[in-house]
Scaffold this motif. Structure first.
Motif, PDB file in Angstrom:
ATOM      1  N   PHE A 130       0.794  -1.211   0.000  1.00  0.00           N
ATOM      2  CA  PHE A 130       0.000   0.000   0.000  1.00  0.00           C
ATOM      3  C   PHE A 130       0.839   1.278   0.000  1.00  0.00           C
ATOM      4  CE2 PHE A 130      -2.927  -3.154   0.765  1.00  0.00           C
ATOM      5  CZ  PHE A 130      -4.209  -2.715   1.013  1.00  0.00           C
ATOM      6  N   GLN A 131       2.174   1.134   0.148  1.00  0.00           N
ATOM      7  CA  GLN A 131       3.033   2.309   0.220  1.00  0.00           C
ATOM      8  C   GLN A 131       2.871   3.141  -1.049  1.00  0.00           C
ATOM      9  OE1 GLN A 131       7.196   1.399   0.685  1.00  0.00           O
ATOM     10  NE2 GLN A 131       7.505   3.209   1.934  1.00  0.00           N
ATOM     11  N   ASP A 132       2.880   4.424  -0.892  1.00  0.00           N
ATOM     12  CA  ASP A 132       2.726   5.387  -1.983  1.00  0.00           C
ATOM     13  C   ASP A 132       1.354   5.333  -2.654  1.00  0.00           C
ATOM     14  OD1 ASP A 132       5.365   6.208  -1.542  1.00  0.00           O
ATOM     15  OD2 ASP A 132       6.137   4.740  -2.961  1.00  0.00           O
ATOM     16  N   LYS A 133       0.409   4.629  -2.079  1.00  0.00           N
ATOM     17  CA  LYS A 133      -0.949   4.595  -2.628  1.00  0.00           C
ATOM     18  C   LYS A 133      -1.894   5.457  -1.801  1.00  0.00           C
ATOM     19  CE  LYS A 133      -0.525   0.086  -4.894  1.00  0.00           C
ATOM     20  NZ  LYS A 133       0.828   0.287  -5.242  1.00  0.00           N
ATOM     21  N   HIS A 134      -1.409   5.997  -0.707  1.00  0.00           N
ATOM     22  CA  HIS A 134      -2.183   6.904   0.151  1.00  0.00           C
ATOM     23  C   HIS A 134      -3.511   6.285   0.557  1.00  0.00           C
ATOM     24  CE1 HIS A 134       0.844   9.781  -1.041  1.00  0.00           C
ATOM     25  NE2 HIS A 134       0.555   9.542  -2.302  1.00  0.00           N
ATOM     26  N   PHE A 135      -3.448   5.027   0.987  1.00  0.00           N
ATOM     27  CA  PHE A 135      -4.669   4.298   1.313  1.00  0.00           C
ATOM     28  C   PHE A 135      -5.497   4.987   2.395  1.00  0.00           C
ATOM     29  CE2 PHE A 135      -7.028   1.331   3.953  1.00  0.00           C
ATOM     30  CZ  PHE A 135      -7.846   0.747   3.004  1.00  0.00           C
ATOM     31  N   GLU A 136      -4.871   5.307   3.524  1.00  0.00           N
ATOM     32  CA  GLU A 136      -5.646   5.817   4.655  1.00  0.00           C
ATOM     33  C   GLU A 136      -6.411   7.104   4.335  1.00  0.00           C
ATOM     34  OE1 GLU A 136      -5.320   6.988   9.388  1.00  0.00           O
ATOM     35  OE2 GLU A 136      -3.523   6.354   8.324  1.00  0.00           O
ATOM     36  N   PRO A 137      -5.773   8.143   3.804  1.00  0.00           N
ATOM     37  CA  PRO A 137      -6.558   9.354   3.524  1.00  0.00           C
ATOM     38  C   PRO A 137      -7.630   9.136   2.455  1.00  0.00           C
ATOM     39  CG  PRO A 137      -4.277   9.636   2.789  1.00  0.00           C
ATOM     40  CD  PRO A 137      -4.353   8.334   3.540  1.00  0.00           C
ATOM     41  N   ARG A 138      -7.340   8.293   1.474  1.00  0.00           N
ATOM     42  CA  ARG A 138      -8.350   8.007   0.443  1.00  0.00           C
ATOM     43  C   ARG A 138      -9.528   7.233   1.040  1.00  0.00           C
ATOM     44  NH1 ARG A 138      -4.291   6.401  -4.501  1.00  0.00           N
ATOM     45  NH2 ARG A 138      -3.984   8.530  -5.251  1.00  0.00           N
ATOM     46  N   TRP A 139      -9.204   6.264   1.911  1.00  0.00           N
ATOM     47  CA  TRP A 139     -10.259   5.473   2.542  1.00  0.00           C
ATOM     48  C   TRP A 139     -11.152   6.372   3.397  1.00  0.00           C
ATOM     49  CZ3 TRP A 139     -11.933   0.778   1.480  1.00  0.00           C
ATOM     50  CH2 TRP A 139     -12.838   0.184   2.361  1.00  0.00           C
ATOM     51  N   ARG A 140     -10.533   7.246   4.164  1.00  0.00           N
ATOM     52  CA  ARG A 140     -11.304   8.155   5.021  1.00  0.00           C
ATOM     53  C   ARG A 140     -12.193   9.091   4.192  1.00  0.00           C
ATOM     54  NH1 ARG A 140      -9.873   8.083  10.356  1.00  0.00           N
ATOM     55  NH2 ARG A 140      -7.877   7.148  10.869  1.00  0.00           N
ATOM     56  N   GLU A 141     -11.670   9.585   3.090  1.00  0.00           N
ATOM     57  CA  GLU A 141     -12.456  10.473   2.231  1.00  0.00           C
ATOM     58  C   GLU A 141     -13.614   9.714   1.585  1.00  0.00           C
ATOM     59  OE1 GLU A 141     -11.816  13.717  -1.386  1.00  0.00           O
ATOM     60  OE2 GLU A 141     -10.084  12.567  -0.674  1.00  0.00           O
ATOM     61  N   LEU A 142     -13.345   8.489   1.109  1.00  0.00           N
ATOM     62  CA  LEU A 142     -14.420   7.690   0.522  1.00  0.00           C
ATOM     63  C   LEU A 142     -15.449   7.317   1.580  1.00  0.00           C
ATOM     64  CD1 LEU A 142     -15.457   6.490  -2.117  1.00  0.00           C
ATOM     65  CD2 LEU A 142     -14.262   4.376  -1.525  1.00  0.00           C
ATOM     66  N   PHE A 143     -15.007   7.106   2.809  1.00  0.00           N
ATOM     67  CA  PHE A 143     -15.917   6.810   3.912  1.00  0.00           C
ATOM     68  C   PHE A 143     -16.936   7.939   4.093  1.00  0.00           C
ATOM     69  CE2 PHE A 143     -16.590   7.293   8.608  1.00  0.00           C
ATOM     70  CZ  PHE A 143     -17.451   6.229   8.774  1.00  0.00           C
ATOM     71  N   LYS A 144     -16.495   9.181   4.029  1.00  0.00           N
ATOM     72  CA  LYS A 144     -17.408  10.321   4.158  1.00  0.00           C
ATOM     73  C   LYS A 144     -18.418  10.353   3.018  1.00  0.00           C
ATOM     74  CE  LYS A 144     -14.087  13.171   6.636  1.00  0.00           C
ATOM     75  NZ  LYS A 144     -13.144  14.269   6.559  1.00  0.00           N
TER      76      LYS A 144
END
Length: 170
Positions: A130-144
């Motif tokens: 997942f490195q360099d894929k910015h999973f966490e911020p993307r997941w949080r944004e999609l969650f909203k």
């Protein structure tokens, strides 16, 4: 007061299949990944007490299909899926396990081993993938955005494009 919002309905209807696809793929990925890395009892080892209780409560609602659903990742919330990757630590989901491990340490190599084991799932398992894929911020944004879809929120035009981009990226 807006009583009918056809734009938000249209956006939600376009986003739902893509969000559902991402969510389903991640559920399958996590199940397969953790079975291979942690073993068949991965759920009990990896999930938090809160997640485990949530699943038990949801599984108490017995119906004709309940025995077909495992008591694991299939019954947790969207945000819990992300947490299993970027927050949770497998093997130490209960504080008493950490305390027992600490009390049993007698050598420096045992301490070093515990330090490695205490790393979060992201560092221990997923960083390489997942490195360099910015999973966490993307997941949080999609969650909203997902919550707006699920709870009939008001959408703006840019959110359709952004939601589709996030779903594709994830």
């Amino acid at each position: 007061r807006v009583l009918t919002d056809d734009i938000s309905t249209h956006i939600a209807n376009r986003l739902y299949p893509e969000i559902n696809k991402v969510e389903s793929l991640l559920r399958r990925y996590l199940t397969k990944f953790f079975i291979q890395r942690v073993g068949l009892n991965w759920w009990e080892t990896t999930a938090t007490k809160v997640m485990i209780e949530k699943v038990k409560t949801r599984n108490e609602r017995k119906d004709d299909f309940s025995e077909l659903v495992d008591e694991d990742v299939s019954l947790v919330d969207f945000d819990d899926l992300g947490e299993l990757i970027y927050k949770q630590t497998s093997g130490f989901n209960h504080p008493e396990k950490i305390i027992a491990q600490l009390l049993s340490i007698q050598t420096l190599p045992e301490l070093k081993h515990l330090q490695n084991e205490l790393q979060g799932n992201y560092t221990k398992y997923f960083k390489a993938f997942f490195q360099d894929k910015h999973f966490e911020p993307r997941w949080r944004e999609l969650f909203k955005i997902r919550n707006k879809v699920a709870h009939q929120g008001t959408f703006f035009g840019y959110e359709l494009e952004r939601g589709l981009q996030l779903a594709e990226a994830l």
